[in-house]
Design an enzyme around this catalytic site. Structure first.
Site, PDB file in Angstrom:
ATOM      1  N   SER A 132       0.814  -1.214   0.000  1.00  0.00           N
ATOM      2  CA  SER A 132       0.000   0.000   0.000  1.00  0.00           C
ATOM      3  C   SER A 132       0.845   1.260   0.000  1.00  0.00           C
ATOM      4  O   SER A 132       0.309   2.358  -0.148  1.00  0.00           O
ATOM      5  CB  SER A 132      -0.920   0.007   1.230  1.00  0.00           C
ATOM      6  OG  SER A 132      -0.148  -0.045   2.418  1.00  0.00           O
ATOM      7  N   HIS A 166      -3.081  -3.481  -5.751  1.00  0.00           N
ATOM      8  CA  HIS A 166      -3.399  -3.071  -4.391  1.00  0.00           C
ATOM      9  C   HIS A 166      -4.884  -3.265  -4.126  1.00  0.00           C
ATOM     10  O   HIS A 166      -5.726  -2.490  -4.589  1.00  0.00           O
ATOM     11  CB  HIS A 166      -2.996  -1.605  -4.169  1.00  0.00           C
ATOM     12  CG  HIS A 166      -3.248  -1.132  -2.781  1.00  0.00           C
ATOM     13  ND1 HIS A 166      -3.631   0.155  -2.489  1.00  0.00           N
ATOM     14  CD2 HIS A 166      -3.188  -1.782  -1.586  1.00  0.00           C
ATOM     15  CE1 HIS A 166      -3.797   0.277  -1.184  1.00  0.00           C
ATOM     16  NE2 HIS A 166      -3.537  -0.886  -0.623  1.00  0.00           N
ATOM     17  N   GLU A 193      -6.217  -1.043  -7.179  1.00  0.00           N
ATOM     18  CA  GLU A 193      -5.300  -0.132  -7.863  1.00  0.00           C
ATOM     19  C   GLU A 193      -4.271  -0.973  -8.616  1.00  0.00           C
ATOM     20  O   GLU A 193      -3.551  -1.766  -8.008  1.00  0.00           O
ATOM     21  CB  GLU A 193      -4.614   0.787  -6.854  1.00  0.00           C
ATOM     22  CG  GLU A 193      -5.568   1.766  -6.192  1.00  0.00           C
ATOM     23  CD  GLU A 193      -4.883   2.668  -5.180  1.00  0.00           C
ATOM     24  OE1 GLU A 193      -5.139   3.879  -5.194  1.00  0.00           O
ATOM     25  OE2 GLU A 193      -4.089   2.148  -4.353  1.00  0.00           O
ATOM     26  N   ASN A 250      -4.195   6.220  -1.000  1.00  0.00           N
ATOM     27  CA  ASN A 250      -3.437   6.647   0.174  1.00  0.00           C
ATOM     28  C   ASN A 250      -2.764   8.002  -0.033  1.00  0.00           C
ATOM     29  O   ASN A 250      -2.542   8.736   0.938  1.00  0.00           O
ATOM     30  CB  ASN A 250      -2.402   5.594   0.563  1.00  0.00           C
ATOM     31  CG  ASN A 250      -3.033   4.441   1.318  1.00  0.00           C
ATOM     32  OD1 ASN A 250      -4.041   4.612   1.998  1.00  0.00           O
ATOM     33  ND2 ASN A 250      -2.468   3.262   1.195  1.00  0.00           N
TER      34      ASN A 250
END
Length: 285
Positions: free
Chosen positions: A120, A141, A153, A191
């Site tokens: 991540s 991800h 992702e 993130n």
């Protein structure tokens, strides 16, 4: 997806077991590798429990559940991943350990196979350089809980081939997910945007902007978020957020990614959120 028929998963923790489950549900023969049998046993129990909930809700038949379980195999040997078409790594978020594992795996798995990391926060480029196949290396991800969260992702580096990226993207679709394409920067899309929001909420609380409860309520009712930042921090894990923030600050050197002092002290004190029973809120464990 003629090119991908057999899936390997490294790690059978929360994320690895979820990835293995959705791969098996999608019809793929799936091999999960862990370092010890006890971790496999725990992960497989979690998969069986998750599938059981689908059966109880009527969204999966008992026959489909049994077929799914039949497509899953656990192992403690990397050699059992040799003939996989794609190997997805979901082990501890430690760059050196990941690279050591990839270097070993690179000598075992057939050369045409794709390698993918569920990291991540670490850069995919760094991980790929531990192998002789950076052109066949991508990020995949997934989000927790993997069986329920639709987003994946799909991350390409400056070395990833179009063929490998397209195969990984279509593979994610075949799992019933909604993939998005990302560039290989620390934090990718989610993130990169989420972590500054979470740690800024901690700063706001430190500065007396509002109470934990009122900040959570304001973001829920004012922005339509399903949960406030402190509830989400407790769910994700304060240690996880702290770790990701540090990696992102190391990469970008921007103050917005620097973990606030309160977050650091809570991690040191073992107040990690739901998993420890105490974070910004208190939970029964």
């Amino acid at each position: 997806m003629a090119s991908i028929k057999k899936v390997g998963v490294l790690g059978c923790g929360l994320m690895g077991s979820g990835i293995a489950q959705v791969a098996a549900q999608a019809g793929y023969e799936t091999v999960v590798r862990e370092v010890e049998q006890q971790f496999l046993d725990k992960g497989f129990k979690g998969i069986e429990k998750s599938l059981g909930r689908f059966v109880d809700k009527g969204t999966m038949s008992a026959a489909d559940r049994d077929a799914c379980v039949g497509r899953l195999k656990g192992t403690t040997s990397l050699d059992d991943l040799a003939d996989c078409d794609i190997v997805i790594e979901a082990i501890i978020e430690n760059a050196e350990l990941k690279k050591e594992t990839y270097a070993q795996l690179d000598k075992i798995v057939k050369p045409e196979a794709i390698f993918a990391s569920n990291t991540s926060s670490l850069t995919i480029t760094e991980l790929s350089m531990a192998t002789a196949r950076p052109k066949q290396f991508v990020g995949l991800h997934f989000f927790n809980p993997v069986p329920l969260m639709k987003l994946v992702e799909v991350v390409r580096t400056i070395l990833t081939s179009d063929e490998a990226f397209d195969s990984a993207f279509e593979f994610a679709k075949s799992l019933g997910k909604e993939p998005v394409a990302c560039r290989d920067n620390s934090g990718f899309i989610v993130n990169r945007l989420l972590v500054p929001y979470l740690i800024d909420a901690v700063r706001a609380y430190e500065e007396g902007v509002g109470s934990i409860e009122d900040i959570d309520k304001a973001m829920q009712l004012g922005c339509g978020y399903p949960m406030g930042p402190f509830t989400l921090l407790d769910f994700v894990g304060l240690d996880t957020t702290y770790y990701i923030a540090n990696i992102m600050f190391e990469e970008f050197r921007e103050p917005v990614y620097a973990p606030p002092p309160l977050l650091k002290r809570m991690v040191i004190a073992g107040r990690l959120g739901r998993k420890s029973g105490r974070g910004f809120y208190t939970y029964d464990v």
